[in-house]
Design an enzyme around this catalytic site. Sequence first.
Site, PDB file in Angstrom:
ATOM      1  N   ARG A  82       9.828  10.004  17.702  1.00 39.37           N
ATOM      2  CA  ARG A  82       8.419   9.668  16.690  1.00 39.37           C
ATOM      3  C   ARG A  82       9.785   9.709  15.375  1.00 39.37           C
ATOM      4  NH1 ARG A  82       4.431   7.710  15.245  1.00 39.37           N
ATOM      5  NH2 ARG A  82       3.191   8.567  12.954  1.00 39.37           N
ATOM      6  N   ILE A  83       8.952   8.117  14.584  1.00 35.54           N
ATOM      7  CA  ILE A  83       8.980   8.343  13.605  1.00 35.54           C
ATOM      8  C   ILE A  83       8.347   9.055  13.029  1.00 35.54           C
ATOM      9  CG2 ILE A  83      10.372   7.740  11.845  1.00 35.54           C
ATOM     10  CD1 ILE A  83      12.542   5.669  12.992  1.00 35.54           C
ATOM     11  N   SER A 137       6.143   9.922   9.135  1.00 28.79           N
ATOM     12  CA  SER A 137       6.530  10.343   7.682  1.00 28.79           C
ATOM     13  C   SER A 137       5.091  10.924   7.119  1.00 28.79           C
ATOM     14  CB  SER A 137       5.701   8.512   6.701  1.00 28.79           C
ATOM     15  OG  SER A 137       6.412   7.659   7.657  1.00 28.79           O
ATOM     16  N   GLU A 138       5.891  12.197   6.140  1.00 30.74           N
ATOM     17  CA  GLU A 138       5.125  13.302   5.342  1.00 30.74           C
ATOM     18  C   GLU A 138       4.116  12.885   4.788  1.00 30.74           C
ATOM     19  OE1 GLU A 138       6.888  14.410   1.724  1.00 30.74           O
ATOM     20  OE2 GLU A 138       6.307  16.923   2.648  1.00 30.74           O
ATOM     21  N   CYS A 139       3.296  13.310   5.336  1.00 29.88           N
ATOM     22  CA  CYS A 139       1.603  12.936   5.055  1.00 29.88           C
ATOM     23  C   CYS A 139       1.195  14.317   5.188  1.00 29.88           C
ATOM     24  CB  CYS A 139       0.866  12.663   5.816  1.00 29.88           C
ATOM     25  SG  CYS A 139      -1.193  12.551   5.379  1.00 29.88           S
ATOM     26  N   CYS A 159      -7.056  10.594   7.957  1.00 28.41           N
ATOM     27  CA  CYS A 159      -6.188   9.928   8.053  1.00 28.41           C
ATOM     28  C   CYS A 159      -5.843  10.076   9.836  1.00 28.41           C
ATOM     29  CB  CYS A 159      -4.444   9.481   7.421  1.00 28.41           C
ATOM     30  SG  CYS A 159      -4.281  11.643   7.493  1.00 28.41           S
ATOM     31  N   GLN A 177      -1.625  12.698  15.121  1.00 25.49           N
ATOM     32  CA  GLN A 177      -0.841  12.304  15.716  1.00 25.49           C
ATOM     33  C   GLN A 177       0.799  12.923  16.182  1.00 25.49           C
ATOM     34  OE1 GLN A 177       0.247   8.426  12.549  1.00 25.49           O
ATOM     35  NE2 GLN A 177      -0.127   7.279  14.676  1.00 25.49           N
ATOM     36  N   GLY A 213       3.001   9.535   1.221  1.00 28.73           N
ATOM     37  CA  GLY A 213       1.910   8.191   0.758  1.00 28.73           C
ATOM     38  C   GLY A 213       2.348   7.058   1.435  1.00 28.73           C
ATOM     39  N   ASP A 227       3.553  -0.560   0.872  1.00 28.51           N
ATOM     40  CA  ASP A 227       4.401   0.249   1.614  1.00 28.51           C
ATOM     41  C   ASP A 227       5.839   0.163   0.821  1.00 28.51           C
ATOM     42  OD1 ASP A 227       4.783   1.002   5.161  1.00 28.51           O
ATOM     43  OD2 ASP A 227       5.749   2.053   3.318  1.00 28.51           O
ATOM     44  N   ARG A 230       8.706   3.087   1.885  1.00 23.48           N
ATOM     45  CA  ARG A 230       9.165   3.241   2.976  1.00 23.48           C
ATOM     46  C   ARG A 230      10.347   2.512   3.235  1.00 23.48           C
ATOM     47  NH1 ARG A 230       4.865   5.232   6.906  1.00 23.48           N
ATOM     48  NH2 ARG A 230       3.881   3.122   7.012  1.00 23.48           N
TER      49      ARG A 230
HETATM   50  N1  LIG Z   1      -0.514   5.656   0.490  1.00 28.88           N
HETATM   51  C1  LIG Z   1      -0.966   6.118   0.888  1.00 28.88           C
HETATM   52  N2  LIG Z   1      -2.624   5.072   1.163  1.00 28.88           N
HETATM   53  C2  LIG Z   1      -3.320   5.948   1.717  1.00 28.88           C
HETATM   54  O1  LIG Z   1      -4.212   5.768   2.138  1.00 28.88           O
HETATM   55  C3  LIG Z   1      -2.667   7.015   2.333  1.00 28.88           C
HETATM   56  N3  LIG Z   1      -3.651   7.313   3.709  1.00 28.88           N
HETATM   57  C4  LIG Z   1      -1.352   6.933   2.711  1.00 28.88           C
HETATM   58  N4  LIG Z   1      -0.948   7.689   3.836  1.00 28.88           N
HETATM   59  C5  LIG Z   1       0.624   8.395   3.687  1.00 28.88           C
HETATM   60  O2  LIG Z   1       0.516   6.793   4.935  1.00 28.88           O
HETATM   61  C6  LIG Z   1       2.162   6.824   5.835  1.00 28.88           C
HETATM   62  C7  LIG Z   1       1.787   7.485   7.184  1.00 28.88           C
HETATM   63  O3  LIG Z   1       1.505   6.383   7.913  1.00 28.88           O
HETATM   64  P1  LIG Z   1       1.893   5.633   9.074  1.00 28.88           P
HETATM   65  O4  LIG Z   1       1.104   5.592   9.863  1.00 28.88           O
HETATM   66  O5  LIG Z   1       3.206   5.748   9.047  1.00 28.88           O
HETATM   67  O6  LIG Z   1       2.251   4.100   8.498  1.00 28.88           O
HETATM   68  C8  LIG Z   1       2.115   8.614   5.389  1.00 28.88           C
HETATM   69  O7  LIG Z   1       3.357   8.591   4.581  1.00 28.88           O
HETATM   70  C9  LIG Z   1       1.027   9.439   4.554  1.00 28.88           C
HETATM   71  O8  LIG Z   1       1.556   9.839   3.467  1.00 28.88           O
HETATM   72  N5  LIG Z   1      -0.800   7.004   1.519  1.00 28.88           N
HETATM   73 ZN   LIG Z   2      -1.799  10.632   6.402  1.00 27.74          ZN
END
Ligand SMILES: Nc1nc(O)c(N)c(N[C@@H]2O[C@H](COP(=O)(O)O)[C@@H](O)[C@H]2O)n1
Ligand SMILES: [Zn+2]
Length: 363
Positions: A199-200, A202-204, A215, A220, A243, A276, A278
């Site tokens: 799994r990769i 991303s910090e949330c 979210c 996950q 984010g 995005d 990242r």
């Molecule tokens: N910029 C931003 N806006 C939102 O509304 C969000 N919920 C998030 N969450 C960030 O998305 C990443 C997870 O998404 P993936 O499923 O890996 O594509 C992670 O960085 C959360 O902090 N960000």
């Molecule tokens: Zn999240």
Amino acid sequence: MDNELWFYEPEDRDGYLSNFASYPLYIDGSKWQTSEHYYQAHKFTEQSVITEIQQAPTPDDAFRLSREHQSQMRQDWDSIKRQTMFTVVSEKFRQHPLLAHKLIATGNCIIKEHSHKDAYWGDGGDGKGENHLGKILMEVRSLLKKQLPYKFLHYVETAKLPTPWGTFAMHGFVEPESGKEHLALSYGQWRKDEPVLMRIHSECLTGDALFSMRCDCGFQLQKALQNIVKNGSGVLLYLRQEGRGIGLLNKIRAYQLQDQGADTVEANEQLGFAADLRKYHFCESMLSFLGINEVKLMTNNPRKVKALKKIGINIVERVILQEGHNRHNHFYLSTKADKLGHMFEVPNNGSFSIHEIKKGHEL
Ligand SMILES: Nc1nc(O)c(N)c(N[C@@H]2O[C@H](COP(=O)(O)O)[C@@H](O)[C@H]2O)n1
Ligand SMILES: [Zn+2]
């Protein structure tokens, strides 16, 4: 003044630095059991002597045989011995990425072969020796830090991480440029030729640590760790890219815009960011450390699939990770599917009335 790192016996904590440590090498089509075998054999030109040393059962035997044939040593040995040592030490760390990561993890330590028996390759035991082996190891460390896959991310240390589902090994890494820290969690063992469940993530902070239902991240994360333990082995790369790379405070600003009706992509863009931000290139260093080049990837995000393929990782299977769908994140997940190409079936909003979905954002 940088700390000193002393090594000597191969079985010591930093024994991997010793030429007597058991790391086989393949140079010019020949196999050498250790770098000591290679170094001792290259004192000679007589093939029978070279072969006898190459086939010595242990590095100590190779060392002993070299002394027995002392009278046959090549005349120019003193002028080429340092280059010969540099060549074989460079090859040892090139052919054993895990050792390269560990060498880089020594940071700027002054590495010394602490040997009272050798004042040329070692420090002489009293620190007055020339320490050429230590110097070569530091030269190789400097070169490795500038090379892929190490240049973008350096391994630092490993510790245990007990969780309710199982105990993982937690490996810490740092981006040398930015100082940003990332983690890899590994569980169990895998064969070199076996695709690894990965799994990769991303910090949330809000999802992973504060139980957010805005979210699916926290759901996950838990499911991925449970899947890995159930599978018996696997890896989770935990990337500090909060984010989608805009950081926590900007994510809160984006949430505020979403509370006013924007979707997650519109909110990022209204704040002046791309949807995005990242990057994943530094994952190559983590996967080199873990010895992984073939995976079964738990993700719904096509960008992560593309990013791994770009660094040469073979994705033999994509494992859907659709967890935690609720009225608070239905609109968010729908937007990720519609605008960011996420590959999951968001249950139609028949599961939740549009009123419940809108209500989902009320404080
Ligand atoms: N910029 C931003 N806006 C939102 O509304 C969000 N919920 C998030 N969450 C960030 O998305 C990443 C997870 O998404 P993936 O499923 O890996 O594509 C992670 O960085 C959360 O902090 N960000
Ligand atoms: Zn999240």
